[in-house]
Design an enzyme around this catalytic site. Structure first.
Site, short mmCIF file in Angstrom:
data_model
loop_
_atom_site.label_atom_id
_atom_site.label_comp_id
_atom_site.label_asym_id
_atom_site.label_seq_id
_atom_site.Cartn_x
_atom_site.Cartn_y
_atom_site.Cartn_z
N GLU A 264 27.97 -13.03 57.01
CA GLU A 264 29.42 -13.26 56.93
C GLU A 264 30.14 -12.07 56.30
O GLU A 264 29.69 -11.51 55.31
CB GLU A 264 29.67 -14.51 56.09
CG GLU A 264 31.14 -14.88 55.93
CD GLU A 264 31.33 -16.17 55.16
OE1 GLU A 264 32.41 -16.35 54.55
OE2 GLU A 264 30.40 -17.01 55.14
N LYS B 266 25.05 -14.80 48.23
CA LYS B 266 25.91 -13.64 48.18
C LYS B 266 25.10 -12.34 48.20
O LYS B 266 24.01 -12.26 47.62
CB LYS B 266 26.78 -13.67 46.91
CG LYS B 266 27.77 -14.81 46.90
CD LYS B 266 28.83 -14.64 47.98
CE LYS B 266 29.79 -15.80 48.03
NZ LYS B 266 30.91 -15.59 48.96
N GLU C 298 37.77 -15.59 57.35
CA GLU C 298 38.41 -16.28 56.23
C GLU C 298 39.62 -15.52 55.70
O GLU C 298 40.47 -16.10 55.04
CB GLU C 298 37.41 -16.51 55.09
CG GLU C 298 36.98 -15.27 54.37
CD GLU C 298 36.05 -15.56 53.21
OE1 GLU C 298 36.50 -15.52 52.06
OE2 GLU C 298 34.86 -15.83 53.47
N ASP D 110 39.86 -20.44 57.45
CA ASP D 110 39.99 -21.34 56.32
C ASP D 110 41.23 -22.18 56.56
O ASP D 110 42.33 -21.66 56.72
CB ASP D 110 40.12 -20.56 55.01
CG ASP D 110 40.03 -21.46 53.79
OD1 ASP D 110 40.87 -22.38 53.68
OD2 ASP D 110 39.14 -21.25 52.95
N GLU E 208 30.90 -26.05 54.95
CA GLU E 208 30.55 -25.33 53.74
C GLU E 208 30.75 -26.23 52.53
O GLU E 208 31.80 -26.85 52.38
CB GLU E 208 31.40 -24.07 53.60
CG GLU E 208 31.09 -23.26 52.36
CD GLU E 208 31.75 -21.89 52.34
OE1 GLU E 208 31.36 -21.06 51.51
OE2 GLU E 208 32.66 -21.67 53.17
N ASP F 44 26.56 -13.77 52.72
CA ASP F 44 28.00 -13.47 52.69
C ASP F 44 28.21 -12.24 51.83
O ASP F 44 27.93 -12.24 50.63
CB ASP F 44 28.76 -14.67 52.11
CG ASP F 44 30.27 -14.47 52.12
OD1 ASP F 44 30.73 -13.42 52.60
OD2 ASP F 44 30.97 -15.37 51.65
N HIS G 245 35.77 -22.08 57.03
CA HIS G 245 35.50 -21.66 55.66
C HIS G 245 36.16 -22.66 54.72
O HIS G 245 37.28 -23.10 54.96
CB HIS G 245 36.08 -20.26 55.43
CG HIS G 245 35.89 -19.74 54.05
ND1 HIS G 245 36.86 -19.89 53.07
CD2 HIS G 245 34.87 -19.08 53.47
CE1 HIS G 245 36.43 -19.32 51.95
NE2 HIS G 245 35.23 -18.83 52.16
#
Length: 389
Positions: free
Chosen positions: A229, A174, A255, A278, A342, A203, A305
């Protein structure tokens, strides 16, 4: 195939001291909405939605609006139901909660369809290109909202080294909660801990303006990251395009997008190199097949996702199994042309305990279930343990 009963379950697991943060929010619990459909023949299918925000609105959409429509239908084949439910709610439900609810029902109906015919969902989707899917771990979240380098950087390095030792060769971390210069220290620490040959992804959870995303992207370029991302908010399609044009790290997103209609415009805007629907949010397996066709027509990669329980992970594995190399090459290269899955590494009993046989990473991959439907068995005791009243 006719549905006789539709049941919904809101599950919540407090995390206590294991709370963590992304750029957008703290996560004091893991939660989800599960749906169980039972046919007149007694077959049971499981689906999932409601992980992004409160699960209760998704439950209300199913219980009050969608389930009565589904129970009234003589034919519960997934694509037939999808078109009926979406058409009947499009005036007020083109994005968000209603599409999440349709997603959960759709996944459950694919599970039932596979069990009816005695084949895996990926076979119903057209067949498998692979029996196992390369996995990247999602970790490297923030444990605190302020950076203490003496405390946080060694802990981050220990965390990501543990992922590598458990079999991962790719990791997504992250960024976006801290100033770029501080996140740059975290990026450097992860690269130092894992070495130059380890695949790294980042991300931001749409934390930046386009100019700040470019600044962060330059940091990721220097550290040889393979994916950036959600650099900007999902509504800022021009910002996506500016970031994509300015840096060499492939841009991923989607996502927070819904249905083929949203992805049509997202792709046409030149926003991304990698499309990330997703399955539990964008419209379920039925709609992700259509989104994948749009991505293929634009020669874009698709990486679903996954953020949810073992049901969501199973659906993602079946979708990835049915995706061809994009673009085709004689040798599959994970992320470059071969789909990857993922595999979130934060604490989540809904992922690790919900299934009788939980998923595991072996040699950097996760095996695609071989049983009929989703190929999973749900532990009903775990549902009762975490179910809200």
């Amino acid at each position: 195939m006719k549905v006789d009963r539709v049941e919904t379950f809101v599950l919540k697991v407090p995390l206590g001291a294991e709370r963590f943060y992304s750029s957008q929010a703290g996560f004091p619990e893991r939660s989800s909405l599960l749906v169980r459909v039972t046919t007149t023949d007694g077959l049971v299918g499981w689906g999932e939605g409601g992980q992004y925000g409160p699960a209760e609105p998704v439950k209300a959409c199913i219980d009050s609006v969608l389930a009565p429509r589904l129970l009234a239908m003589k034919n519960a084949d997934p694509s037939v139901v999808w078109e009926h439910l979406y058409a009947s709610t499009r005036d007020f439900g083109q994005k968000g909660t209603y599409v999440e609810a349709i997603s959960a029902i759709d996944i459950a109906l694919w599970d039932v369809a596979g069990k009816t015919l005695g084949v895996p969902v990926s076979t119903l989707m057209g067949g498998r290109f692979r029996e196992q899917v390369p996995a990247y771990g999602t970790g490297g979240y923030y444990r605190h909202t302020e950076l203490d380098t003496a405390r946080d950087l060694p802990a981050l390095q220990d965390e990501v080294t543990g992922y590598a030792e458990s079999g991962f060769s790719m990791l997504k971390m992250k960024v976006g909660l801290l100033p770029v210069r501080e996140d740059a220290r975290r990026v450097a620490a992860v690269r130092e801990a894992l070495g130059d040959d380890f695949g790294l992804l980042a991300d931001a959870n749409h934390a930046y303006t386009s100019s700040m995303a470019v600044a962060m992207g330059r940091v990721l370029e220097d550290a040889q990251f393979e994916l950036f991302e959600e650099p900007v908010p999902p509504e800022d399609r021009a910002g996506y395009a500016r970031v994509r044009a300015a840096i060499d790290v492939p841009i991923a997103g989607g996502e927070a997008e819904y249905t083929r209609y949203g992805f049509r415009d997202f792709i046409a805007g030149g926003c991304v190199d990698i499309v990330q629907p997703d399955i539990c949010v964008a419209g379920g397996i039925s709609e992700v097949q259509r989104i994948a066709a749009l991505a293929s027509a634009s020669n874009l990669r698709i990486v679903p996702h996954v953020w949810g329980s073992g049901i969501a992970l199973s659906a993602g594995l079946h979708v990835c199994a049915a995706l061809p190399l994009a673009p085709f090459g004689y040798r599959p290269v994970p992320l470059q042309n071969e789909p990857v899955i993922e595999f979130d590494r934060t604490r989540n009993p809904l992922r690790d305990d919900l299934l009788v046989e939980p998923f595991a990473v072996e040699d950097g991959c996760v095996a695609v279930p071989t049983g009929p439907g989703l190929g999973i068995e749900v532990n009903l005791e775990v549902i009762e343990r975490y179910r809200t009243s």
